[in-house]
Write an enzyme that holds these catalytic residues in place. Structure first.
Site, PDB file in Angstrom:
ATOM      1  N   ASP A 250       0.688  -1.393  -0.051  1.00 33.25           N
ATOM      2  CA  ASP A 250       0.057  -0.098   0.072  1.00 33.25           C
ATOM      3  C   ASP A 250       1.233   0.889  -0.191  1.00 33.25           C
ATOM      4  OD1 ASP A 250      -2.019  -1.968   0.397  1.00 33.25           O
ATOM      5  OD2 ASP A 250      -2.218  -1.593   1.927  1.00 33.25           O
TER       6      ASP A 250
ATOM      7  N   HIS B 167      -5.267  -3.597   5.638  1.00 31.21           N
ATOM      8  CA  HIS B 167      -5.391  -3.817   4.771  1.00 31.21           C
ATOM      9  C   HIS B 167      -5.962  -4.462   3.403  1.00 31.21           C
ATOM     10  CE1 HIS B 167      -2.168  -4.575   1.348  1.00 31.21           C
ATOM     11  NE2 HIS B 167      -2.647  -6.297   1.407  1.00 31.21           N
TER      12      HIS B 167
HETATM   13  P1  NAD Z   1       0.157 -18.630  -5.369  1.00 28.98           P
HETATM   14  O1  NAD Z   1      -1.172 -19.017  -5.072  1.00 28.98           O
HETATM   15  O2  NAD Z   1       0.645 -18.109  -6.622  1.00 28.98           O
HETATM   16  O3  NAD Z   1       0.794 -19.280  -4.444  1.00 28.98           O
HETATM   17  C1  NAD Z   1       0.411 -19.520  -3.393  1.00 28.98           C
HETATM   18  C2  NAD Z   1       0.778 -20.759  -2.687  1.00 28.98           C
HETATM   19  O4  NAD Z   1       1.203 -20.539  -1.439  1.00 28.98           O
HETATM   20  C3  NAD Z   1       1.664 -21.643  -3.965  1.00 28.98           C
HETATM   21  O5  NAD Z   1       2.507 -21.911  -3.971  1.00 28.98           O
HETATM   22  C4  NAD Z   1       1.073 -22.921  -2.921  1.00 28.98           C
HETATM   23  O6  NAD Z   1       1.074 -24.325  -3.285  1.00 28.98           O
HETATM   24  C5  NAD Z   1       1.028 -22.352  -1.769  1.00 28.98           C
HETATM   25  N1  NAD Z   1       0.723 -23.314  -0.240  1.00 28.98           N
HETATM   26  C6  NAD Z   1      -0.979 -22.757  -0.436  1.00 28.98           C
HETATM   27  N2  NAD Z   1      -1.258 -23.883   0.240  1.00 28.98           N
HETATM   28  C7  NAD Z   1       0.301 -24.046   0.943  1.00 28.98           C
HETATM   29  C8  NAD Z   1       0.323 -24.226   2.560  1.00 28.98           C
HETATM   30  N3  NAD Z   1       0.118 -24.727   3.603  1.00 28.98           N
HETATM   31  N4  NAD Z   1       1.496 -24.731   3.048  1.00 28.98           N
HETATM   32  C9  NAD Z   1       2.400 -23.796   2.505  1.00 28.98           C
HETATM   33  N5  NAD Z   1       2.439 -23.025   1.568  1.00 28.98           N
HETATM   34  C10 NAD Z   1       1.103 -23.128   0.566  1.00 28.98           C
HETATM   35  O7  NAD Z   1      -0.763 -17.181  -4.362  1.00 28.98           O
HETATM   36  P2  NAD Z   1      -0.180 -15.279  -4.837  1.00 28.98           P
HETATM   37  O8  NAD Z   1      -0.561 -14.702  -5.789  1.00 28.98           O
HETATM   38  O9  NAD Z   1       1.364 -16.219  -4.987  1.00 28.98           O
HETATM   39  O10 NAD Z   1      -0.519 -15.012  -3.482  1.00 28.98           O
HETATM   40  C11 NAD Z   1      -0.388 -15.600  -2.000  1.00 28.98           C
HETATM   41  C12 NAD Z   1      -0.638 -14.732  -0.694  1.00 28.98           C
HETATM   42  O11 NAD Z   1      -0.634 -13.647  -0.573  1.00 28.98           O
HETATM   43  C13 NAD Z   1      -2.696 -14.341  -1.571  1.00 28.98           C
HETATM   44  O12 NAD Z   1      -3.380 -15.001   0.020  1.00 28.98           O
HETATM   45  C14 NAD Z   1      -3.101 -13.338  -1.910  1.00 28.98           C
HETATM   46  O13 NAD Z   1      -4.067 -12.981  -1.344  1.00 28.98           O
HETATM   47  C15 NAD Z   1      -1.942 -13.142  -0.543  1.00 28.98           C
HETATM   48  N6  NAD Z   1      -1.793 -11.032  -1.205  1.00 28.98           N
HETATM   49  C16 NAD Z   1      -1.298 -10.610  -0.326  1.00 28.98           C
HETATM   50  C17 NAD Z   1      -0.860  -8.876  -0.014  1.00 28.98           C
HETATM   51  C18 NAD Z   1      -0.610  -8.139   0.093  1.00 28.98           C
HETATM   52  O14 NAD Z   1      -0.462  -7.253  -0.406  1.00 28.98           O
HETATM   53  N7  NAD Z   1      -0.368  -8.638   1.147  1.00 28.98           N
HETATM   54  C19 NAD Z   1      -0.875  -8.998  -1.898  1.00 28.98           C
HETATM   55  C20 NAD Z   1      -0.847  -9.947  -2.926  1.00 28.98           C
HETATM   56  C21 NAD Z   1      -1.176 -10.600  -2.679  1.00 28.98           C
END
Ligand code: NAD
Length: 368
Positions: free
Chosen positions: A190, A232
């Protein structure tokens, strides 16, 4: 000295110099670039390392010279990611761990744990839609953190951060390991967005590059600064453009538009990616910046200040994002909100009920 004499002096010096890559000038260069001599050993674990955020984040952490050991964990795909990243000739040793039975090893001895594990938002999905899946993932990962590295700083990226951070806190409380100074919701994206959008509107350079790539993940020292407080998600994200530097005379309309664009930054990316994920590259950058700040704080570097969603008493809510001073034990000081404009005061009033209910939802989930 004539040019000919100068050339012969240089040639003689070159003849004396070793021809291998371990020449003294190279060694000196290496010592300058790699400050690992003075940096303590630090283990960083990335949980969800094979994902859209996890992979570029792992790359950025591999470039960070404050890291000596990089532990990459996921339920699938980490051996490949770890093998790939491990070939990069920077300080840290990289190990990949896959599946729950390797989670303990991945976490053992970690100083900082970064959690981007979970499912990302798809078009039309709200952050709350993600709740049930990601809440369960975070709960089980935090249970393992409490067991295997209870003293680590935990930086939560998995959404909805407004609820996953309270979930983590409850899990740690139950395990008897909760330390409010060591749990962070990563809201850095952000701030990154607010800085970029503000600089674009004001037509000022957003950052001054200092080419520190060899020393840390931060390649730029920001010139523009905008604190972002609250939470957030949507309207809980409250950028304080009245406190932005350099200062400006933006109109009320411009500030309202910049605020809305910062709040909707995630949606802008989700829609542009049209079903192929959410913000991953900018999030990896933001996550790496925040982890770098945590490591600097742990190492005793003074005046490390970042915004983060932490346990807080600056409002009536138990968790709130604001500027935080980082130190050897994590949060050293939660800084206040400063003077708010009327527009920001209104935004603060509007966000409190929504943030309160997201926090309560997380607490309820963790305790059911
Ligand atoms: P993605 O699906 O590409 O990757 C997520 C990964 O998590 C995958 O590799 C999956 O295998 C893994 N995973 C699932 N369950 C798991 C577990 N129990 N233990 C370990 N790994 C596990 O998703 P992404 O685009 O990388 O997003 C990940 C997260 O980050 C989402 O929750 C998304 O909403 C969040 N996000 C947060 C922000 C922020 O500003 N805080 C910004 C963007 C995304």
């Amino acid at each position: 000295m004539t040019v000919t004499m100068l050339r012969s002096v240089v040639e003689a010096a070159l003849r004396r110099a070793p021809t291998s890559s371990s020449s003294s000038s190279n060694q000196l260069l290496r010592r300058r670039c790699y400050s690992s001599d003075s940096n303590p050993e630090r283990k960083v674990a990335v949980l969800g390392a094979a994902g859209g955020i996890g992979q570029p984040l792992s790359l950025l952490m591999k470039l960070n010279q404050l890291v000596s050991s990089l532990s990459l964990y996921d339920i699938a795909g980490t051996p490949g990611v770890a093998a790939d990243v491990s070939h990069i000739n920077t300080r840290s040793q990289v190990k990949g761990y896959v599946g729950e039975d390797q989670l303990g090893q991945a976490l053992e001895g970690a100083d900082v744990v970064i959690i981007p594990a979970g499912v990302p938002r798809k078009p039309g999905m709200t952050r709350d839609d993600l709740f049930n899946i990601n809440a369960s993932i975070v709960k089980s990962l935090c249970t393992a953190i409490a067991k295997f590295c209870p003293n680590a700083l935990v930086t939560m990226i998995s959404n909805p951060v407004n609820s996953t951070v309270p979930i983590a806190a409850e899990v740690f409380k139950k395990a008897g390991t909760y330390d409010e100074k060591k749990l962070f919701g990563v809201t850095t994206l952000d701030v990154v967005r607010a800085k970029t959008f503000y600089a674009g509107k004001e037509n000022v350079p957003v950052a001054e590059c200092v080419s520190q790539l060899q020393n840390s993940a931060c390649v730029c020292t920001s010139e523009v600064n905008v604190p972002v407080v609250g939470g957030h998600a949507g309207i809980t994200i409250l950028p304080l453009f009245s406190q932005a530097t350099p200062t400006s005379n933006l109109s009320e309309e411009d500030i309202a538009a910049l605020t809305k664009r910062t709040q909707d930054g995630g949606t802008e990316v989700v829609e542009a990616k049209a079903g192929k994920g959410s913000a991953t590259l900018s999030m990896a950058y933001a996550g790496a910046i925040f982890a770098d700040a945590c490591l600097k704080g742990l190492n005793g570097v003074p005046d490390i200040i970042e915004c983060s969603f932490v346990q807080s008493s600056i409002t009536e809510l138990p968790f709130f994002a604001s500027k935080v001073r980082l130190g050897k034990n994590g949060v050293e000081e939660v800084l206040g909100l400063g003077t708010l404009s009327d527009y920001e005061k209104q935004g603060l009033g509007n966000l409190i009920p929504e943030l309160k209910s997201s926090i309560e939802k997380g607490i309820k989930f963790a305790n059911q």
